[in-house]
Motif scaffolding. Structure first.
Motif, PDB file in Angstrom:
ATOM      1  N   THR A  30     -58.210  33.478 -18.056  1.00  0.00           N
ATOM      2  CA  THR A  30     -56.882  33.102 -18.549  1.00  0.00           C
ATOM      3  C   THR A  30     -56.759  33.406 -20.044  1.00  0.00           C
ATOM      4  N   GLU A  33     -56.427  37.200 -20.700  1.00  0.00           N
ATOM      5  CA  GLU A  33     -55.099  37.749 -20.363  1.00  0.00           C
ATOM      6  C   GLU A  33     -54.034  37.240 -21.313  1.00  0.00           C
ATOM      7  N   LEU A  34     -54.144  35.966 -21.691  1.00  0.00           N
ATOM      8  CA  LEU A  34     -53.162  35.407 -22.630  1.00  0.00           C
ATOM      9  C   LEU A  34     -53.246  36.144 -23.972  1.00  0.00           C
ATOM     10  N   ILE A  37     -51.432  39.389 -23.699  1.00  0.00           N
ATOM     11  CA  ILE A  37     -49.970  39.220 -23.703  1.00  0.00           C
ATOM     12  C   ILE A  37     -49.460  39.019 -25.137  1.00  0.00           C
ATOM     13  N   LEU A  38     -50.198  38.211 -25.915  1.00  0.00           N
ATOM     14  CA  LEU A  38     -49.737  37.858 -27.269  1.00  0.00           C
ATOM     15  C   LEU A  38     -50.182  38.853 -28.330  1.00  0.00           C
ATOM     16  N   HIS A  42     -59.430  37.560 -28.380  1.00  0.00           N
ATOM     17  CA  HIS A  42     -60.021  36.568 -27.483  1.00  0.00           C
ATOM     18  C   HIS A  42     -61.451  36.240 -27.919  1.00  0.00           C
ATOM     19  N   VAL A 137     -57.244  33.366 -29.261  1.00  0.00           N
ATOM     20  CA  VAL A 137     -57.297  32.492 -28.081  1.00  0.00           C
ATOM     21  C   VAL A 137     -58.780  32.260 -27.820  1.00  0.00           C
ATOM     22  N   LEU A 224     -51.677  31.619 -15.245  1.00  0.00           N
ATOM     23  CA  LEU A 224     -51.412  32.326 -16.498  1.00  0.00           C
ATOM     24  C   LEU A 224     -49.979  32.045 -16.972  1.00  0.00           C
ATOM     25  N   VAL A 227     -49.740  28.534 -18.462  1.00  0.00           N
ATOM     26  CA  VAL A 227     -50.326  28.445 -19.807  1.00  0.00           C
ATOM     27  C   VAL A 227     -49.430  29.163 -20.830  1.00  0.00           C
ATOM     28  N   ARG A 228     -48.938  30.325 -20.439  1.00  0.00           N
ATOM     29  CA  ARG A 228     -48.057  31.094 -21.329  1.00  0.00           C
ATOM     30  C   ARG A 228     -46.816  30.266 -21.704  1.00  0.00           C
ATOM     31  N   VAL A 231     -47.503  27.508 -24.270  1.00  0.00           N
ATOM     32  CA  VAL A 231     -47.570  28.048 -25.634  1.00  0.00           C
ATOM     33  C   VAL A 231     -46.155  28.289 -26.181  1.00  0.00           C
ATOM     34  N   LYS A 232     -45.328  28.897 -25.350  1.00  0.00           N
ATOM     35  CA  LYS A 232     -43.955  29.195 -25.786  1.00  0.00           C
ATOM     36  C   LYS A 232     -43.183  27.906 -26.075  1.00  0.00           C
TER      37      LYS A 232
END
Ligand code: DC
Length: 237
Positions: A30, A33-34, A37-38, A42, A137, A224, A227-228, A231-232
């Motif tokens: 997770t 991948e996060l 995306i951002l 990591h 992350v 995912l 979790v995304r 954060v948003k």
């Protein structure tokens, strides 16, 4: 502190996000991948403890001596943790490590190494330096509670033991899982959970200000997305 260097700096407004949880809760995948995306970096903190374990085994330091290790012994291993692109690469003797870190021998011994106060102290500053510019992350067991207490977002992932064991086996050996393998994996995960939760230094605990996400019934994609969205919602990032 471990030898490392920054090749690039992330934007100054970028935040630190921590994802902690027990073995097999999906935190590393997770987090990875996060971070993609951002466009963040990591940090797989479990890999730091695995690198140290791999190096001690490779240097033939007997396990009976591990409890007496001192900082100078750790310095002597000449490890390097180098931020490269969207992750942190681990080097031992100038050799980049990857699949070696997941070997059964390393997995069987890493709880011992990560229970040592000298090891946790030694790795603390290194991990904090890796998050100094934000844009990170970080996943592990004590990211939110001890390493990045000021992180803007803290997530604690959990899932039932059976589900965690199945996910680990699917990842490591694929669909063909025998009853015996399943039982053994459950025992292995339970033992590691117990070791992580009951150790003296920096045990696995949920930070009070973390958000709990139970992934038992979630697909990886839904996990995912959950979790995304946290954060948003919390930060607008
Ligand atoms: O997440 P993992 O399986 O790669 O972690 C390997 C070991 O390192 C595990 O026994 C727990 C320990 N660990 C830790 O004590 N603190 C962390 N922040 C990350 C991992």
């Amino acid at each position: 502190m471990v030898d490392f260097e920054f090749k690039e700096e992330k934007q100054s407004e970028a935040i630190v996000i921590t994802i902690d949880g027990p073995a097999g809760s999906g935190k590393t995948t997770t987090a990875k991948e996060l971070a993609k995306i951002l466009d963040y970096r990591h940090l797989d903190s479990g890999a730091l403890y695995r690198t140290l374990t791999f190096s001690l085994l490779s240097a033939n330091v007997p396990t009976s001596r591990w409890d007496q290790l001192e900082e100078t012994d750790l310095e002597g291993l000449k490890l390097q943790f180098i931020p490269e692109g969207d992750c942190i690469e681990m080097y031992y003797n100038q050799r980049k490590l990857s699949s070696e870190l997941r070997s059964p021998e390393v997995t069987d011994n890493v709880s011992h190494v990560s229970s040592l106060g000298v090891v946790r102290n030694w790795l603390l500053g290194t991990q904090q330096m890796l998050g100094v510019h934000g844009g990170l992350v970080a996943d592990g067991r004590d990211m939110g509670a001890a390493v990045f207490p000021e992180a803007e977002v803290k997530i604690f992932l959990t899932a039932e033991l059976e589900i965690r064991a199945r996910r680990r086996l699917l990842e490591n050996i694929g669909e063909e899982i025998s009853k015996e393998q399943f039982k053994e994996e459950m025992i292995r995960i339970e033992e590691r959970d117990l070791a992580d939760r009951s150790r003296k230094y920096s045990p696995l605990i949920r930070a009070e200000d973390s958000i709990l996400v139970d992934t038992t019934t979630l697909s990886f994609k839904d996990q995912l997305i959950a979790v995304r969205n946290i954060v948003k919602d919390l930060t607008g990032v």
